[in-house]
Design an enzyme around this catalytic site. Structure first.
Site, mmCIF file in Angstrom:
data_model
loop_
_atom_site.group_PDB
_atom_site.id
_atom_site.type_symbol
_atom_site.label_atom_id
_atom_site.label_comp_id
_atom_site.label_asym_id
_atom_site.label_seq_id
_atom_site.Cartn_x
_atom_site.Cartn_y
_atom_site.Cartn_z
ATOM 1 N N ASN A 184 -36.075 3.053 -12.330
ATOM 2 C CA ASN A 184 -35.081 2.076 -12.775
ATOM 3 C C ASN A 184 -35.400 1.636 -14.194
ATOM 4 O O ASN A 184 -36.542 1.251 -14.485
ATOM 5 C CB ASN A 184 -35.102 0.857 -11.853
ATOM 6 C CG ASN A 184 -34.286 -0.302 -12.407
ATOM 7 O OD1 ASN A 184 -33.070 -0.317 -12.318
ATOM 8 N ND2 ASN A 184 -34.964 -1.276 -13.015
ATOM 9 N N GLU A 185 -34.422 1.733 -15.066
ATOM 10 C CA GLU A 185 -34.581 1.248 -16.449
ATOM 11 C C GLU A 185 -35.907 1.723 -17.036
ATOM 12 O O GLU A 185 -36.731 0.933 -17.505
ATOM 13 C CB GLU A 185 -34.438 -0.278 -16.507
ATOM 14 C CG GLU A 185 -33.046 -0.744 -16.081
ATOM 15 C CD GLU A 185 -32.798 -2.234 -16.278
ATOM 16 O OE1 GLU A 185 -33.731 -2.956 -16.700
ATOM 17 O OE2 GLU A 185 -31.664 -2.674 -16.011
ATOM 18 N N TYR A 250 -24.426 -5.704 -18.309
ATOM 19 C CA TYR A 250 -24.189 -7.059 -17.835
ATOM 20 C C TYR A 250 -23.274 -7.817 -18.788
ATOM 21 O O TYR A 250 -23.432 -7.732 -20.018
ATOM 22 C CB TYR A 250 -25.511 -7.818 -17.670
ATOM 23 C CG TYR A 250 -26.299 -7.379 -16.468
ATOM 24 C CD1 TYR A 250 -26.011 -7.876 -15.200
ATOM 25 C CD2 TYR A 250 -27.330 -6.441 -16.585
ATOM 26 C CE1 TYR A 250 -26.728 -7.468 -14.083
ATOM 27 C CE2 TYR A 250 -28.048 -6.024 -15.476
ATOM 28 C CZ TYR A 250 -27.740 -6.543 -14.226
ATOM 29 O OH TYR A 250 -28.444 -6.128 -13.121
ATOM 30 N N GLU A 308 -25.791 -1.093 -11.866
ATOM 31 C CA GLU A 308 -26.009 -2.524 -12.122
ATOM 32 C C GLU A 308 -24.915 -3.000 -13.066
ATOM 33 O O GLU A 308 -24.825 -2.521 -14.195
ATOM 34 C CB GLU A 308 -27.382 -2.804 -12.732
ATOM 35 C CG GLU A 308 -28.532 -2.697 -11.749
ATOM 36 C CD GLU A 308 -29.855 -3.195 -12.322
ATOM 37 O OE1 GLU A 308 -29.838 -4.174 -13.128
ATOM 38 O OE2 GLU A 308 -30.905 -2.628 -11.973
ATOM 39 N N GLN A 357 -25.627 -9.324 -7.849
ATOM 40 C CA GLN A 357 -26.174 -8.666 -6.678
ATOM 41 C C GLN A 357 -25.450 -9.164 -5.433
ATOM 42 O O GLN A 357 -24.505 -9.944 -5.550
ATOM 43 C CB GLN A 357 -27.669 -8.915 -6.577
ATOM 44 C CG GLN A 357 -28.460 -8.219 -7.661
ATOM 45 C CD GLN A 357 -29.967 -8.323 -7.453
ATOM 46 O OE1 GLN A 357 -30.479 -8.704 -6.417
ATOM 47 N NE2 GLN A 357 -30.693 -7.972 -8.495
#
Length: 504
Positions: A184-185, A250, A308, A357
């Protein structure tokens, strides 16, 4: 895009839905969810344990399970997030009383007792009827650890030692792991790697991660926002090995400094406008990352997985900053609807997504506090759009008036349409203007319909939200302001509203 001068009066939006030219399927997993070991997202949000006074099904909150099943949650990503690259799966199996207690160094510095591990997560997705997306530890783990975890989860019963260990821990039959996240990332909390190194590691881990049963799709750690160089490198070096590339983005009201995002409630109209303008960048990012992917994968075999996405505001006053708690308002409902429209337009490449989330963290579906639970405005958007799951996307041409606020100018109307799995056509209309109602006329090509039914999500204030004491401030209501005649749909959309119409 360039906006015209400010209009002096409400203009009409016109659109054409081309049902005679159907597009690709909207994969159900575009409506996936993200559940990280973060704040009260797992503990208290999903899991309370069998001995809790909160009604539960072997430790899972009954109210949360029922709410999530009602919106047909298709997929859940776990255990992270940044948490994933510090998670060692063996800490989360066996008797809970013997599992080691660790410190969650990423999120709040609190104890992680590992009482929610592999068996508990798989029990959750089975109860929801959802697919499992497991993120493997690439940052601090090893290929052997990931390979053994996959074997533990997927090896046929009574075959390997790990399959027998799984049975000894209460599960004889293998689970299906539909997606495996390869870290992840990796450009950030997953290891601060260069793209070339991350691609080499991705290829290495994939080589040894082999599902014992079922097809397991491998999702590489992809870019954030406009990091097109990362996509270029990953596709050039790993495209033939992977099944998907993750994109993270985001939405924030203020995007100049990460430390200054803006408040979830009590915001001025300029931050309503800037938030919606910022979230519309998702279309640009998907378009440009997809163009790079097309160079190495013209058949579009590799999906772009937006695993995400959502709003990220300043922490709720008085909360642990590492818990990422925030309220969820009508503005978040707008963000959710606009992103669903973007994913639908890009259904050929975007075949999976996960909002961040699921419970109690960031742009959550649900908020809990002890025995209480409330459904957020974002939850109700996902409820409105359940017909999109597995539906056929329908192309839409739109000419919309503009919404202006200070330096922000964005289209005031957004339209999306699908033909669901039963054959019915649904048209979603969003009016982001918080001040004026706007008329919309939609020409329907290839649609035989004589009646229309509708639901609407709106409220009096831009930051209207549901609380434990007032849980229904923002909730769907019947919408009777639409008509259909001679192949044309007409409606006037109230200010700041999401309207869902079903054509009959």
């Amino acid at each position: 895009m360039t906006a015209p001068a400010v209009a002096q009066q409400a203009e009409a939006a016109t659109a054409t839905v081309q049902a005679d030219r159907p597009g690709p399927q909207v994969h159900p997993d575009v409506f996936g969810q993200f559940a990280e070991h973060l704040g009260t997202g797992i503990y208290g949000g999903i899991w309370v344990g069998e001995r809790s006074s909160i009604p539960n099904d072997k430790g899972y909150r009954r109210d949360v399970l029922e709410a999530l099943k009602a919106i047909k949650v298709p997929m859940v990503r776990w255990p992270g997030g940044c948490f994933a690259d510090e998670y060692h799966w063996r800490d989360g199996i066996g008797p809970r009383s013997r599992r080691p207690v660790k410190i969650n160094t990423n999120w709040g510095g609190v104890n992680e007792d590992n009482s929610f591990g592999t068996h508990e997560f798989m029990g959750l997705v089975e109860r929801l009827g959802a697919r499992a997306y497991v993120s493997a530890n690439i940052g601090s783990g090893t290929p052997a650890e990931t390979s053994q975890w996959v074997e533990y989860m997927t090896a046929p019963a009574n075959t390997t030692m790990l399959a027998k260990e799984r049975a000894a821990n209460g599960r004889s039959e293998p689970w299906a792991v539909h997606y495996l996240g390869i870290g992840n990332e990796l450009w950030g909390c997953g290891g601060n790697m260069r793209a070339e190194y991350a691609a080499d590691l991705t290829n290495r881990y994939i080589t040894f991660a082999k599902a014992g049963t079922g097809k397991m799709l491998k999702i590489a750690s992809g870019p954030s926002d406009a990091n097109y160089e990362w996509t270029e490198t990953m596709m050039k070096m790993s495209a033939k090995h992977i099944d998907g590339l993750a994109l993270h983005f985001y939405t924030r009201p203020r995007d100049e400094k990460w430390e200054d995002k803006g408040a979830a409630l009590g915001f001025p109209e300029r931050e309503w406008a800037s938030t919606l303008q910022h979230t519309l960048q998702m279309d640009e990012f998907i378009t440009k990352h997809s163009a790079i992917m097309d160079k190495y994968d013209p058949q579009k075999r590799v999906m772009l997985a937006v695993d995400e996405w959502g709003t990220w505001y300043d922490p709720a006053p008085g909360s642990n900053p590492g818990f990422l708690q925030q309220q969820n308002s009508l503005r978040d409902a707008m963000v959710a609807a606009l992103n669903i429209h973007i994913f639908t337009r890009h259904a050929e490449r975007v075949k999976m997504a996960a909002i961040a989330q699921m419970v109690n963290v960031l742009q959550a579906m649900l908020l809990t506090d002890g025995p209480r639970m409330v459904k957020t405005p974002t939850y109700w958007v996902f409820d409105l759009y359940t017909p999109w799951q597995g539906a056929t996307s329908l192309p839409v041409e739109l000419k919309a008036p503009w919404y202006h606020k200070d330096e922000v100018a964005i289209p005031a109307i957004s339209v999306s349409a699908v033909r669901d799995t039963a054959g019915a056509v649904h048209v979603a209309l969003v009016n982001v203007d918080p001040n004026r109602a706007l008329p919309v006329t939609v020409d329907l090509r290839g649609v035989q319909a004589t009646a229309v039914t509708g639901r609407i999500l709106t409220a009096g204030a831009m930051d209207a939200h549901n609380s434990f004491d007032q849980p229904n401030i923002v909730a769907p209501a019947m919408f009777e302001g639409a008509t259909i005649a001679d192949g044309r749909l007409s409606a006037t959309l109230p200010a700041k509203s999401v309207v869902m119409l079903k054509l009959n």
